[in-house]
Write a protein that holds these residues in place. Sequence first.
Motif, PDB file in Angstrom:
ATOM      1  N   TYR A   1      23.486  28.708  41.779  1.00 28.46           N
ATOM      2  CA  TYR A   1      22.828  28.466  40.502  1.00 28.46           C
ATOM      3  C   TYR A   1      21.923  29.634  40.142  1.00 28.46           C
ATOM      4  N   ALA A   2      21.378  30.322  41.132  1.00 31.59           N
ATOM      5  CA  ALA A   2      20.591  31.521  40.870  1.00 31.59           C
ATOM      6  C   ALA A   2      21.538  32.671  40.543  1.00 31.59           C
ATOM      7  N   PRO A   3      21.046  33.756  39.923  1.00 33.53           N
ATOM      8  CA  PRO A   3      21.916  34.908  39.654  1.00 33.53           C
ATOM      9  C   PRO A   3      22.598  35.397  40.935  1.00 33.53           C
ATOM     10  N   HIS A   4      23.889  35.703  40.844  1.00 29.98           N
ATOM     11  CA  HIS A   4      24.668  36.089  42.019  1.00 29.98           C
ATOM     12  C   HIS A   4      25.842  36.951  41.585  1.00 29.98           C
ATOM     13  N   ASP A   5      26.424  37.684  42.550  1.00 31.57           N
ATOM     14  CA  ASP A   5      27.584  38.532  42.280  1.00 31.57           C
ATOM     15  C   ASP A   5      28.853  37.678  42.290  1.00 31.57           C
ATOM     16  N   VAL A   6      29.751  37.963  41.344  1.00 36.89           N
ATOM     17  CA  VAL A   6      30.992  37.192  41.222  1.00 36.89           C
ATOM     18  C   VAL A   6      32.173  38.163  41.203  1.00 36.89           C
ATOM     19  N   THR A   7      33.180  37.885  42.027  1.00 34.61           N
ATOM     20  CA  THR A   7      34.399  38.695  42.076  1.00 34.61           C
ATOM     21  C   THR A   7      35.535  37.947  41.391  1.00 34.61           C
ATOM     22  N   PHE A   8      36.211  38.635  40.484  1.00 35.60           N
ATOM     23  CA  PHE A   8      37.338  38.065  39.752  1.00 35.60           C
ATOM     24  C   PHE A   8      38.627  38.752  40.204  1.00 35.60           C
TER      25      PHE A   8
ATOM     26  N   ASN B   1      48.631  43.362  25.380  1.00 35.89           N
ATOM     27  CA  ASN B   1      48.201  42.010  25.030  1.00 35.89           C
ATOM     28  C   ASN B   1      46.761  41.785  25.475  1.00 35.89           C
ATOM     29  N   THR B   2      46.009  41.017  24.676  1.00 40.74           N
ATOM     30  CA  THR B   2      44.609  40.722  24.978  1.00 40.74           C
ATOM     31  C   THR B   2      44.459  39.239  25.300  1.00 40.74           C
ATOM     32  N   TYR B   3      43.705  38.945  26.356  1.00 36.67           N
ATOM     33  CA  TYR B   3      43.474  37.576  26.807  1.00 36.67           C
ATOM     34  C   TYR B   3      41.968  37.338  26.862  1.00 36.67           C
ATOM     35  N   THR B   4      41.544  36.121  26.529  1.00 44.46           N
ATOM     36  CA  THR B   4      40.124  35.784  26.520  1.00 44.46           C
ATOM     37  C   THR B   4      39.882  34.576  27.415  1.00 44.46           C
ATOM     38  N   GLU B   5      38.879  34.677  28.285  1.00 41.31           N
ATOM     39  CA  GLU B   5      38.488  33.585  29.168  1.00 41.31           C
ATOM     40  C   GLU B   5      36.991  33.331  29.007  1.00 41.31           C
ATOM     41  N   TYR B   6      36.580  32.070  29.193  1.00 40.40           N
ATOM     42  CA  TYR B   6      35.171  31.689  29.137  1.00 40.40           C
ATOM     43  C   TYR B   6      34.799  31.063  30.476  1.00 40.40           C
ATOM     44  N   ILE B   7      33.628  31.405  30.992  1.00 40.99           N
ATOM     45  CA  ILE B   7      33.272  30.910  32.318  1.00 40.99           C
ATOM     46  C   ILE B   7      31.766  30.803  32.470  1.00 40.99           C
ATOM     47  N   GLU B   8      31.332  29.733  33.137  1.00 45.45           N
ATOM     48  CA  GLU B   8      29.949  29.570  33.581  1.00 45.45           C
ATOM     49  C   GLU B   8      29.986  29.613  35.103  1.00 45.45           C
ATOM     50  N   PRO B   9      29.753  30.766  35.702  1.00 48.31           N
ATOM     51  CA  PRO B   9      30.099  30.983  37.115  1.00 48.31           C
ATOM     52  C   PRO B   9      29.159  30.300  38.097  1.00 48.31           C
ATOM     53  N   GLY B  10      29.653  29.236  38.713  1.00 49.65           N
ATOM     54  CA  GLY B  10      28.903  28.589  39.779  1.00 49.65           C
ATOM     55  C   GLY B  10      29.382  29.015  41.147  1.00 49.65           C
ATOM     56  N   LEU B  11      30.487  29.809  41.205  1.00 50.07           N
ATOM     57  CA  LEU B  11      31.049  30.265  42.472  1.00 50.07           C
ATOM     58  C   LEU B  11      30.969  31.782  42.558  1.00 50.07           C
ATOM     59  N   THR B  12      31.387  32.303  43.685  1.00 48.01           N
ATOM     60  CA  THR B  12      31.377  33.755  43.879  1.00 48.01           C
ATOM     61  C   THR B  12      32.749  34.376  43.684  1.00 48.01           C
ATOM     62  N   GLU B  13      33.807  33.554  43.564  1.00 53.68           N
ATOM     63  CA  GLU B  13      35.157  34.083  43.404  1.00 53.68           C
ATOM     64  C   GLU B  13      35.924  33.230  42.401  1.00 53.68           C
ATOM     65  N   TYR B  14      36.681  33.903  41.523  1.00 54.69           N
ATOM     66  CA  TYR B  14      37.521  33.212  40.550  1.00 54.69           C
ATOM     67  C   TYR B  14      38.840  33.960  40.394  1.00 54.69           C
ATOM     68  N   ASN B  15      39.898  33.207  40.102  1.00 51.55           N
ATOM     69  CA  ASN B  15      41.173  33.790  39.691  1.00 51.55           C
ATOM     70  C   ASN B  15      41.314  33.647  38.183  1.00 51.55           C
ATOM     71  N   ILE B  16      41.753  34.711  37.526  1.00 55.24           N
ATOM     72  CA  ILE B  16      42.044  34.664  36.095  1.00 55.24           C
ATOM     73  C   ILE B  16      43.538  34.905  35.921  1.00 55.24           C
ATOM     74  N   VAL B  17      44.217  33.955  35.305  1.00 55.91           N
ATOM     75  CA  VAL B  17      45.663  34.037  35.120  1.00 55.91           C
ATOM     76  C   VAL B  17      45.953  34.448  33.685  1.00 55.91           C
ATOM     77  N   LEU B  18      46.737  35.523  33.522  1.00 55.33           N
ATOM     78  CA  LEU B  18      46.998  36.045  32.184  1.00 55.33           C
ATOM     79  C   LEU B  18      48.042  35.223  31.440  1.00 55.33           C
ATOM     80  N   ASN B  19      49.237  35.146  32.005  1.00 55.11           N
ATOM     81  CA  ASN B  19      50.354  34.536  31.284  1.00 55.11           C
ATOM     82  C   ASN B  19      50.479  33.055  31.612  1.00 55.11           C
ATOM     83  N   LYS B  20      49.582  32.247  31.053  1.00 53.14           N
ATOM     84  CA  LYS B  20      49.705  30.806  31.251  1.00 53.14           C
ATOM     85  C   LYS B  20      50.861  30.256  30.433  1.00 53.14           C
ATOM     86  N   GLU B  21      51.133  30.885  29.298  1.00 54.35           N
ATOM     87  CA  GLU B  21      52.251  30.501  28.449  1.00 54.35           C
ATOM     88  C   GLU B  21      52.972  31.775  28.038  1.00 54.35           C
ATOM     89  N   GLY B  22      54.192  31.615  27.526  1.00 56.97           N
ATOM     90  CA  GLY B  22      54.952  32.768  27.065  1.00 56.97           C
ATOM     91  C   GLY B  22      55.201  33.778  28.155  1.00 56.97           C
TER      92      GLY B  22
END
Length: 765
Positions: free
Chosen positions: A505-512, A570-591
Motif C-alpha cells: 500500500y505504501a509507494p513501491h517498485d513495480v515490474t511489468f 498498434n497502441t494498447y491502453t491499460e489502467y492499474i492501481e498497483p497493489g503488487l510488485t509484479e504484473y503481466n500486461i497482455v497486448l492481443n486480448k482480441e483480434g
Amino acid sequence: MKKILLSFFLLLFLPYTGGAFEDNCERGVISDYWVTGYYISSYYTDPSGRSDTVLYIGAGGSGDDVSITSINTLNPAYFSFIFLDGACGASNKYNINYLNPTTGATQVQISITDATNKISDNSKVEIIREGSYFNVYSNGVLISSTADPGGVSENVKVSFSFYSASSFTKWMYIDDITDGSMIGTGKIYYESATSIPITWSAKLMRSYETQHEISLYSITNPNNAGKIISWNIPQDDNATTNEYGYFSFSRSGVLGDNHGLYLLEMTRGSIVLTDTYFYYDQLANPQGYPEVLFLASSDVDAEIIDEDVNGGEIAGGGSVYLYPEINENGIYNITYNIKETPFSISVTLTKIYNNTALNGTNIHFTGLSGQNYYVSVDSTPINGTNGADTWDCSLTWDQNTHIISFAPDYTLPGVWGYVKNADTQAAIKSATVTVTNGSLFTEYLYTDSNGMYYLTKGISEGPYNLTAAKTGYTTSNPFLLTTTAGTTTRKDIFLEKTSGSGVYYAPHDVTFTVLEFWYSSIGLPGVSYAVYDDENESIKNGTTGSKGTFTVKEMDQGINYTITLTHNGNTYTEYIEPGLTEYNIVLNKEGIIHQYYNPWLNLSYSETQNNVTVAYNSNKTVSTASFTVIASNGSQVQADTLNTTSGSFLFSFTEGDYIMQFGIEASDGSTAAQAWSISSPPVVTLFPASYPAWLKNMLFVAIIIIFLLAFGKAKNDIACGSVAVLTSLAYYFEWLSCSFNFVVLIWIIAAGAIFLHYKRTGAVG
C-alpha cells in the motif's frame, strides 16, 4: 562404440536437418554421391596438395561427353561449387545439366563457353535461377545466361559434361558442391592429426549484413560438452574470398584428449544455415564414426537412453544425442523414463542422419504415474494410456522428426483446471490442490509449471470438494463440483496474495512483463511504453528489455495509473492501481494474429470475437493439410483436410475451451505442426464492442439519469441503492470504464441516501 552418458540441460544449439545437396569430397567414396561416365572422374589430391579432398572430372575427344551424374537431387533455384583449376579452350564448353530425377532426361543445359578465360582458379561458381534465366556467376560476376525453357522439376539431378567441336582434353578440379551453404571436413580424425582442416561455402553471403559464424560443439563427451570455439567468417579464415574459404585448427590445442562426436555449425545471426559432424577417435581403441544419430528431447524432466545406454538425464526442455550400435534388422529401441508428473508431455525424436538401414524405432515410455493420457503422434490421435504407468509405440522414418504428445484424457469423470494469481493471472506452480468427497476419497496433487492440475484416477461420478493452497496466498474456499460420465469437469481457482506476501500500500517498485497473447510464456522485447498518473502527468517512458519487462519506481496503490504500449504500429491502453510488485500486461486480448514460419511454410493464425482462421501457404507440393479442434471434454468438434499448396480453415466457436491442431505434410515427406488453445468465457454485453469507452460511459450515465428521474422522487432510497447495484454490474462486466474506488464511492453515497431517507420517513421505500 563408446557408451557415454551426456545430457544438455539447455538446448545449446539447433541442429540443421535440412535436405540440402552437398558433396565436400572428403567423407566417402565417389560412388556414394555420383554415377560416373566413361571418362575420368575421381576424388583426387587437390592443387594445394591435400589428398582425396576434391573432385576431378575430365573428358577427351569431341562432342558432348557426360562425365558424372549425381545420385541425389538438388533444388535448381541455386547450385554452386568451388572451381580450383581446369582447362577448357575458347571454342569448348563446360555444361551443367539439370535432369528429370525419374527419367534422366535433360530439362535444361547451362553452358559456359571459354571457361578457362571466364573462370579464374579458386573461384566460386554459382548458378542462380532468376526470372526466366539460369544465370552463371563467378565470384559474383555474371559470366553466362541460359533461358529457362520451363518444365524444370522442383528437384533435379545434376550432371557435368564437356563439349568440343574437335578432339580436345577438358578437365576441372571442383570442391564443396552444394545447393545451399556447406562445411567441408573429414569424417574421422585420429590423435595422430596435427590439425583439422575446414572448408566452407555460404549461400549468397553478399546479400546479408549479419555476421556469419562457424562454431564447434562437443556433443558426446561430458568433459568438454557444449560450445568449444567459434570463428567469424570470412574474417578468421585463411582465404581472401568473401563467400567461401578454408581454415584449420590445432587438434591438440582445441580437442585435447576429449574423443567423441563433434558438430560444426554455420550460422547467420540466430539462423542455422548448415552443419556437419566428425568423430575424433583413438588410435589404440578406435570406436568409429556413429552410423546412426538421433536427437531426443522432452519438455519435462526425463532420462532418455538407447539400447546401448547412450543418453542420460535431462531437465525439461533439454535434449540428448543417441547413437546406438548398428542393428542388422535396422530397428532401434529408445526408452523415455519420465522423472516428474506433469499433466501434459511432449517429446521429440529427430533423425540427424543414418548411414545404414533404418527400418523403424520402438519407443518405450515409463514413469507415467498412472495418469490417463490422450496420446497423439505427429498430431494424429493414437489411443490413451488408460491409467498405465508405461506406454509403447513404433515409428517409421518416412520423415525426419516425430513429435509424441501426451495430453489429459478429458473423456473420463474427474476434475481439472488452473490455479492462478487473482491479480496478475499468472500461473501458480506447485500449489496444493485437495480433492475429496469426505472419508471415502481424498487426494492431494500439485500444479505443474503452467499452474495446471488434473485428476481422473480414482474419481467416480458424484460430488467432490476442491481447495487450492500455496504459501504466500490465501487458501481458497472449498468448491463443490459434481463429476459426470463422459467428461472431466473444469474448475479454475484464483488465489489472492496474503497481506505481507506481496501486497503493498505504501509507494513501491513495480515490474511489468508485456506478453503478446494470453498463452505467451516469454515477454515481448522492444515494446514502447509510457506511464501516467491520475493527473495525466508522465511518470516514465521507454521500451521493454530483452525479457519484455520494465520497472516503475515508487508507484502508489491508491493511484489509478494509465499505461500505453505501442507494438507493431498498434497502441494498447491499460489502467492499474498497483497493489503488487509484479504484473503481466497482455497486448492481443482480441483480434489475435500469430505468425509461424519455416523455410517452406508460412502459417498465420487470426482470431476475432467468435471466429478463428488458420491460413497456410507452402512453396512445396502439399500431400495433406489438416485442422482438428478438440473441446475441453476431449471430444472432436471439427476436422478438415486440404491438399492444396495454400488454403485456410475457419473455426466458429461458442462458449468453452478448445485446442486447435494444424498439421501439414509435403510430397517430399517434410512435415510441420502447430497448436493453439482458446478459451471463450461467457460475456454479458450491454453495448456493442465496437463502441469506444467514452461513448459507453456517456450512454451508461444517461441510463442512470433516466432511472433516477423515473423513480428517484417516489422511492429515492431504493433508486440510490439500485444505482449502486447497476454501477457494480457495469464495473464487473466492463460496461463502464472506472476504478474500483469509484464503485465504492457510489455505494457510500447510496448508503448515505438510504440512511437519510430512513431518518426522515422512518421506513424504507
